[in-house]
Scaffold this motif. Sequence first.
Motif, PDB file in Angstrom:
ATOM      1  N   PRO A 117       1.250  -1.214  -0.210  1.00 12.52           N
ATOM      2  CA  PRO A 117      -0.024  -0.004  -0.274  1.00 12.52           C
ATOM      3  C   PRO A 117       0.382   1.665   0.006  1.00 12.52           C
ATOM      4  CG  PRO A 117      -0.883  -1.477   1.879  1.00 12.52           C
ATOM      5  CD  PRO A 117       0.615  -1.818   1.189  1.00 12.52           C
ATOM      6  N   THR A 121      -2.139   6.496  -1.604  1.00 12.19           N
ATOM      7  CA  THR A 121      -3.564   6.111  -1.306  1.00 12.19           C
ATOM      8  C   THR A 121      -4.701   6.724  -0.174  1.00 12.19           C
ATOM      9  OG1 THR A 121      -3.141   4.124  -2.434  1.00 12.19           O
ATOM     10  CG2 THR A 121      -4.443   3.805  -1.249  1.00 12.19           C
ATOM     11  N   ASP A 169     -10.734  -8.957  -6.333  1.00 14.23           N
ATOM     12  CA  ASP A 169      -9.737  -9.395  -6.149  1.00 14.23           C
ATOM     13  C   ASP A 169      -9.683 -10.211  -7.108  1.00 14.23           C
ATOM     14  OD1 ASP A 169      -7.366  -7.486  -5.522  1.00 14.23           O
ATOM     15  OD2 ASP A 169      -6.881  -8.728  -6.993  1.00 14.23           O
ATOM     16  N   ILE A 170      -9.288 -10.441  -8.291  1.00 11.77           N
ATOM     17  CA  ILE A 170      -9.024 -11.403  -9.301  1.00 11.77           C
ATOM     18  C   ILE A 170      -8.658 -12.552  -8.707  1.00 11.77           C
ATOM     19  CG2 ILE A 170      -7.564 -10.232 -10.624  1.00 11.77           C
ATOM     20  CD1 ILE A 170      -9.635 -10.669 -13.407  1.00 11.77           C
ATOM     21  N   LEU A 198     -13.327  -7.288 -11.851  1.00 13.21           N
ATOM     22  CA  LEU A 198     -13.820  -6.052 -11.358  1.00 13.21           C
ATOM     23  C   LEU A 198     -15.589  -6.152 -10.238  1.00 13.21           C
ATOM     24  CD1 LEU A 198     -13.333  -4.186 -14.530  1.00 13.21           C
ATOM     25  CD2 LEU A 198     -12.362  -3.529 -12.528  1.00 13.21           C
ATOM     26  N   LEU A 213      -7.112   0.069  -8.801  1.00 13.93           N
ATOM     27  CA  LEU A 213      -6.476  -0.932 -10.136  1.00 13.93           C
ATOM     28  C   LEU A 213      -5.552  -0.289 -10.718  1.00 13.93           C
ATOM     29  CD1 LEU A 213      -9.870  -0.645 -11.255  1.00 13.93           C
ATOM     30  CD2 LEU A 213      -8.682  -2.709 -10.136  1.00 13.93           C
ATOM     31  N   GLY A 234      -0.217  -8.507 -12.091  1.00 13.84           N
ATOM     32  CA  GLY A 234      -1.427  -7.621 -12.383  1.00 13.84           C
ATOM     33  C   GLY A 234      -2.163  -7.175 -10.988  1.00 13.84           C
ATOM     34  N   ALA A 235      -1.159  -6.738 -10.817  1.00 16.16           N
ATOM     35  CA  ALA A 235      -1.652  -5.051  -9.677  1.00 16.16           C
ATOM     36  C   ALA A 235      -0.887  -3.818 -10.636  1.00 16.16           C
ATOM     37  CB  ALA A 235      -0.638  -5.375  -8.150  1.00 16.16           C
TER      38      ALA A 235
HETATM   39  C1  LIG Z   1      -2.658  -2.268  -7.747  1.00 14.58           C
HETATM   40  S1  LIG Z   1      -3.378  -2.901  -6.738  1.00 14.58           S
HETATM   41  C2  LIG Z   1      -4.311  -1.810  -5.644  1.00 14.58           C
HETATM   42  C3  LIG Z   1      -4.187  -3.367  -4.086  1.00 14.58           C
HETATM   43  C4  LIG Z   1      -4.917  -2.167  -3.079  1.00 14.58           C
HETATM   44  N1  LIG Z   1      -5.923  -1.838  -2.751  1.00 14.58           N
HETATM   45  C5  LIG Z   1      -4.093  -0.787  -2.316  1.00 14.58           C
HETATM   46  O1  LIG Z   1      -4.396   0.554  -2.533  1.00 14.58           O
HETATM   47  O2  LIG Z   1      -3.001  -0.825  -1.870  1.00 14.58           O
HETATM   48  C6  LIG Z   1      -4.255  -3.281  -7.654  1.00 14.58           C
HETATM   49  C7  LIG Z   1      -5.179  -4.867  -6.895  1.00 14.58           C
HETATM   50  O3  LIG Z   1      -6.505  -5.022  -8.530  1.00 14.58           O
HETATM   51  C8  LIG Z   1      -6.548  -6.152  -8.769  1.00 14.58           C
HETATM   52  N2  LIG Z   1      -7.294  -6.529 -10.353  1.00 14.58           N
HETATM   53  C9  LIG Z   1      -6.457  -6.374 -10.691  1.00 14.58           C
HETATM   54  N3  LIG Z   1      -7.578  -6.541 -11.889  1.00 14.58           N
HETATM   55  C10 LIG Z   1      -8.429  -6.876 -11.352  1.00 14.58           C
HETATM   56  C11 LIG Z   1     -10.311  -7.074 -12.228  1.00 14.58           C
HETATM   57  N4  LIG Z   1      -9.928  -7.271 -13.245  1.00 14.58           N
HETATM   58  N5  LIG Z   1     -10.797  -7.452 -11.151  1.00 14.58           N
HETATM   59  C12 LIG Z   1     -10.321  -7.313  -9.676  1.00 14.58           C
HETATM   60  N6  LIG Z   1      -9.513  -6.922  -9.036  1.00 14.58           N
HETATM   61  C13 LIG Z   1      -8.689  -6.967 -10.117  1.00 14.58           C
HETATM   62  C14 LIG Z   1      -4.988  -6.654  -8.541  1.00 14.58           C
HETATM   63  O4  LIG Z   1      -4.650  -8.458  -8.139  1.00 14.58           O
HETATM   64  C15 LIG Z   1      -4.755  -5.931  -7.394  1.00 14.58           C
HETATM   65  O5  LIG Z   1      -4.247  -7.380  -6.264  1.00 14.58           O
END
Ligand SMILES: C[S@@+](CC[C@H](N)C(=O)[O-])C[C@H]1O[C@@H](n2cnc3c(N)ncnc32)[C@H](O)[C@@H]1O
Length: 308
Positions: A117, A121, A169-170, A198, A213, A234-235
């Motif tokens: 984190p 944020t 989360d995916i 999503l 995201l 993926g994050a």
């Molecule tokens: C930038 S990280 C943010 C994590 C946390 N919310 C934070 O702010 O520290 C993005 C997160 O979105 C998830 N993610 C990516 N694509 C996604 C999707 N299509 N649907 C749901 N979650 C998704 C990733 O697995 C990751 O855990």
Amino acid sequence: MRSKRSNSPLSQQQASPTRPASIGQVLFQVRTALFEYGAVSDEEEGRAEAEILLQHLLSVGTTELFASMRSPFPAEQRDALLAALVRRIRHEPLRYITGSCPFYGREFNVDARVLIPRPETEQLIDLALAWAVESNPESLRIADIGTGSGAIAATLATELPMPEVHAVDISRDALDVATGNCERLAGAGCVVFHEGDLTAPLKGRFDILVANLPYVQLKTLEDAEPELAHEPRGALDGGASGMDVIDRLVPQLPALMNPQHSLVLLEIDPPLAAPTITLVEKHLPGASITILSDFAGLARVAEIRINS
Ligand SMILES: C[S@@+](CC[C@H](N)C(=O)[O-])C[C@H]1O[C@@H](n2cnc3c(N)ncnc32)[C@H](O)[C@@H]1O
């Protein structure tokens, strides 16, 4: 690496075989090693990281660490310190080495399954809390899309009175980390978890949706600092434009948000401000959108207010 002055980043610690190095001396050596081996870009950053590392290894807080500067550094911690230093010099992020990261005043467990984190944020939390106070509804339904470590979900579940918080989360791995954090910090059952894409797993209307995201442009990701390569791709990966995931989320909002009165907060990268405004104006024509800057003055949050 900037230099290879010795085989061990801590070799100077052995200067006096009769007298063990003090915690203060080790702190200085760690700080110097982090800088000289290129893990940090300046000595100030090295100092901050050295303090966090020693607090972690010695299981002490800041005050205790400074109060024990003259005490000998425990010999049994030397191998653990060396191992941690080697990991950091190989550009593994400090927070993965210590296994925890502060967010909005609480410690979240983190590892390579989740994004660490970021302080910026926390602005999403401030905005969500301010809106909640201003709106004063009886109970709020909140969605955290892309929950990662659960930082946003757990914080809102703790800061707001009796909200219904859903975290999506995916990544199954990320949800496992989020579940541990949310249960420890907010209590079991305070956040409902959904594995999926999503908003697809969510039912009903929501008052607040917060989403940090993946939004990093592919080119930025390729040129980024080596630490970023340790975080889940993926994050971070927002595709060539950075908008791949946000482009898919925004059209889903009209069916999900409370049309009378609701709030959407999207964390973005500065180049995404203009395309995000265009996207929101197209799919939520009655909503107002404001782009807010982070503490570095960079466009960081899209605040979307929906009112009928
Ligand atoms: C930038 S990280 C943010 C994590 C946390 N919310 C934070 O702010 O520290 C993005 C997160 O979105 C998830 N993610 C990516 N694509 C996604 C999707 N299509 N649907 C749901 N979650 C998704 C990733 O697995 C990751 O855990």
